[in-house]
Motif scaffolding. Structure first.
Motif, PDB file in Angstrom:
ATOM      1  N   THR A  71       0.979  -1.471  -0.142  1.00 39.77           N
ATOM      2  CA  THR A  71       0.231  -0.178  -0.226  1.00 39.77           C
ATOM      3  C   THR A  71       1.176   1.600  -0.311  1.00 39.77           C
ATOM      4  N   GLN A  72       1.912   1.398   0.823  1.00 38.88           N
ATOM      5  CA  GLN A  72       2.849   2.218   1.050  1.00 38.88           C
ATOM      6  C   GLN A  72       3.403   2.524  -0.488  1.00 38.88           C
ATOM      7  N   ASN A  73       4.022   1.770  -1.386  1.00 43.42           N
ATOM      8  CA  ASN A  73       4.651   1.825  -2.265  1.00 43.42           C
ATOM      9  C   ASN A  73       3.938   1.899  -4.019  1.00 43.42           C
ATOM     10  N   HIS A  74       2.504   1.833  -4.117  1.00 42.76           N
ATOM     11  CA  HIS A  74       1.811   1.617  -5.277  1.00 42.76           C
ATOM     12  C   HIS A  74       0.738   2.616  -5.083  1.00 42.76           C
ATOM     13  N   PRO A  75      -0.006   2.586  -6.770  1.00 45.80           N
ATOM     14  CA  PRO A  75      -1.454   3.204  -6.566  1.00 45.80           C
ATOM     15  C   PRO A  75      -2.638   2.969  -6.299  1.00 45.80           C
ATOM     16  N   LEU A  76      -3.202   3.091  -6.732  1.00 44.03           N
ATOM     17  CA  LEU A  76      -5.011   2.339  -6.139  1.00 44.03           C
ATOM     18  C   LEU A  76      -4.895   1.796  -7.101  1.00 44.03           C
ATOM     19  N   PRO A  77      -4.820   0.981  -8.486  1.00 47.84           N
ATOM     20  CA  PRO A  77      -5.272   0.709  -9.906  1.00 47.84           C
ATOM     21  C   PRO A  77      -4.271  -0.682  -9.130  1.00 47.84           C
ATOM     22  N   VAL A  78      -3.082  -0.629  -9.126  1.00 45.19           N
ATOM     23  CA  VAL A  78      -1.973  -1.488  -8.717  1.00 45.19           C
ATOM     24  C   VAL A  78      -2.988  -2.520  -7.417  1.00 45.19           C
ATOM     25  N   ILE A  79      -2.923  -1.943  -6.361  1.00 41.85           N
ATOM     26  CA  ILE A  79      -3.085  -2.087  -5.616  1.00 41.85           C
ATOM     27  C   ILE A  79      -4.376  -3.307  -5.911  1.00 41.85           C
ATOM     28  N   LYS A  80      -5.535  -2.688  -6.672  1.00 34.01           N
ATOM     29  CA  LYS A  80      -7.016  -3.646  -6.806  1.00 34.01           C
ATOM     30  C   LYS A  80      -6.343  -4.573  -7.733  1.00 34.01           C
ATOM     31  N   ASN A  81      -5.653  -4.837  -8.129  1.00 27.88           N
ATOM     32  CA  ASN A  81      -5.456  -6.343  -9.198  1.00 27.88           C
ATOM     33  C   ASN A  81      -4.701  -6.516  -8.657  1.00 27.88           C
ATOM     34  N   LEU A  82      -3.962  -6.599  -7.362  1.00 28.93           N
ATOM     35  CA  LEU A  82      -2.786  -6.943  -6.437  1.00 28.93           C
ATOM     36  C   LEU A  82      -4.160  -7.629  -5.583  1.00 28.93           C
ATOM     37  N   LEU A  83      -5.284  -7.483  -5.304  1.00 30.47           N
ATOM     38  CA  LEU A  83      -6.439  -7.990  -4.956  1.00 30.47           C
ATOM     39  C   LEU A  83      -6.906  -8.955  -5.541  1.00 30.47           C
ATOM     40  N   SER A  84      -7.776  -8.247  -6.430  1.00 30.50           N
ATOM     41  CA  SER A  84      -8.102  -9.610  -7.011  1.00 30.50           C
ATOM     42  C   SER A  84      -7.434 -11.015  -7.506  1.00 30.50           C
ATOM     43  N   LEU A  85      -5.996 -10.624  -7.680  1.00 26.78           N
ATOM     44  CA  LEU A  85      -5.222 -12.187  -7.453  1.00 26.78           C
ATOM     45  C   LEU A  85      -5.658 -13.317  -6.078  1.00 26.78           C
ATOM     46  N   LEU A  86      -6.415 -12.100  -5.227  1.00 30.30           N
ATOM     47  CA  LEU A  86      -6.373 -13.051  -3.998  1.00 30.30           C
ATOM     48  C   LEU A  86      -7.676 -13.536  -3.623  1.00 30.30           C
ATOM     49  N   VAL A  87      -8.196 -13.028  -4.727  1.00 28.32           N
ATOM     50  CA  VAL A  87      -9.863 -13.679  -4.341  1.00 28.32           C
ATOM     51  C   VAL A  87     -10.278 -14.374  -5.542  1.00 28.32           C
ATOM     52  N   LEU A  88     -10.356 -16.127  -5.380  1.00 27.87           N
ATOM     53  CA  LEU A  88     -10.125 -17.484  -5.779  1.00 27.87           C
ATOM     54  C   LEU A  88     -12.057 -17.692  -5.508  1.00 27.87           C
TER      55      LEU A  88
END
Length: 424
Positions: A71-88
């Motif tokens: 969260t400290q090093n990346h903008p919201l769109p990147v964080i969303k992509n990362l979170l999307s990979l954690l929803v199976l």
């Protein structure tokens, strides 16, 4: 006894309704402060809406200690992509994790549904490794299994499972920030999706500038396909003024980011770019399974496909041109039943004088049930109304029949679950 059974049925219906009601990932996670950052970003990215709209899903939660660097090093769109990979998009509880066929499997994630994932970059590799550990990694060949299962958080079989893992799953290229929404070539995306007519109209009428200036703050576009403009009933745009065409095109977009999950959970009317003091120009949403339908008050249209889902911009194709009531009026309502014909008033010349007026006749007895005397008032249900199901009588029959079927079904279920109650 019958009275008690009726109350029992009502109670079981209430319990059944509560059991199938939607889960709430925010409520599940908020009880543990270790997931506060993870939970907050699920809400900020609207992924919480997507999770809550699905009935079979697994969320891989990350504690604050492992999530803060992201969260400290990346903008919201990147964080969303990362979170999307954690929803199976499947249900995995601890037992299933340790019983994976052949010890490894690939499963699809929400990231695969965004339109941004190429190949199997939107899938995750789950492998049961030695020592009773389960590892997670990108499904892209050569990717490391750098995250492991640590504990169970919550399960509602077989609806939602929340599991804690040790670290985010990093797919190749997922940490690269996407281009700003305002710099995306919206017309090129629309043309590629089969919406060339709509793309041409928003350019020729200057609406594309409004779309681009709004995109970075939040924008959702509902683009009719080329076939939608050829459909029967689409108005002749040449007969509209320039201002009316602009309003029609702006009606196909909302000044907010609405991914599919937010559309599915939306209960309030959606204001569009055409909304102003002179008219609501809004849309309402209905959901049937995975199908989302937009309603204008004049017509309705299914959301056919996702062209782009990249915070804060989402673009969809729709099957029909959306026609606002402010420009094209409301759907015609059924004609009211005709008033009972009243007898003509006697003219002064033929009206009897008070002295000549006959004594009032005694009231006629009511007609037997089922007999309709000739000349009955026109507010009685007609044969045509009975056939079409629009009369109060037929509506009552349908309601009673539906309730009877529902009651029978629940009663049968209860008889199986609680045989001793129903045999008493």
């Amino acid at each position: 006894m019958a009275h008690n059974r009726h109350h029992l049925l009502l109670l079981l219906l209430a319990v059944f309704a509560a059991a199938v009601s939607a889960h709430n990932i925010t409520a599940i996670l908020e009880s543990d402060p270790n997931y506060s950052q993870f939970n907050s970003y699920l809400s900020q990215t609207k992924l919480a809406d997507e999770i809550n709209s699905r009935t079979t899903i697994t969320v891989l939660a990350i504690p604050n200690s492992a999530f803060s660097s992201i969260t400290q090093n990346h903008p919201l769109p990147v964080i969303k992509n990362l979170l999307s990979l954690l929803v199976l998009l499947d249900y995995f509880d601890p037992t299933k994790l340790h019983k994976i066929t052949d010890g490894t499997t690939l499963t699809t994630t929400l990231y695969q549904t965004t339109g941004n994932a190429e190949g199997n970059i939107g899938s995750v590799n789950i492998t049961d490794i030695r020592g009773g550990k389960v590892a997670f990694g990108s499904a892209v060949p050569g990717s490391k299994l750098a995250s492991t299962y640590t504990k169970s958080v919550k399960q509602i079989p077989y609806n939602i499972s929340v599991l804690e893992i040790s670290a985010p799953i990093i797919a190749p290229g997922i940490l690269t920030a996407p281009a700003p929404s305002s710099s995306l070539n919206i017309t090129a995306l629309l043309e590629k999706a089969g919406c060339k007519t709509f793309a041409s109209l928003i350019v020729s009428n200057g609406v594309i500038k409004t779309f681009q200036s709004t995109a970075d703050k939040g924008l959702t576009i509902f683009a009719p396909s080329d076939e939608a403009f050829k459909a029967k009933g689409v108005p002749d745009l040449s007969k509209l003024t320039n201002a009316e065409i602009v309003s029609l095109l702006q009606y196909h977009a909302a000044a907010k980011y609405l991914p599919v999950g937010s559309l599915k959970t939306s209960k309030d009317a959606i204001s569009t770019l055409a909304t102003n003091g002179a008219g609501k120009y809004d849309l309402t949403v209905s959901v049937a399974g995975d199908s989302v339908t937009l309603h204008t008050g004049v017509d309705s249209s299914r959301v056919a496909d996702t062209v782009l889902d990249s915070t804060p911009l989402s673009i969809y194709t729709v099957d029909s041109v959306l026609l606002p009531t402010e420009l094209f009026g409301k759907s015609p309502s059924p004609a009211p039943a005709p008033e009972p014909a009243s007898a003509p008033s006697p003219t002064p010349a033929s009206a009897p004088s008070p002295a000549e007026a006959p004594s009032p006749l005694p009231a006629s007895p009511p007609a037997p049930a089922g007999d309709v005397p000739a000349g009955a008032p026109s507010d009685a249900p007609s044969a045509e109304a009975e056939r079409s199901g629009t009369s109060p009588k037929s509506a009552s029959v349908r309601v009673e029949a539906s309730f009877a079927v529902l009651t029978f079904t629940v009663a049968a279920l209860c008889a199986v679950v609680f045989p001793t109650v129903f045999m008493s």
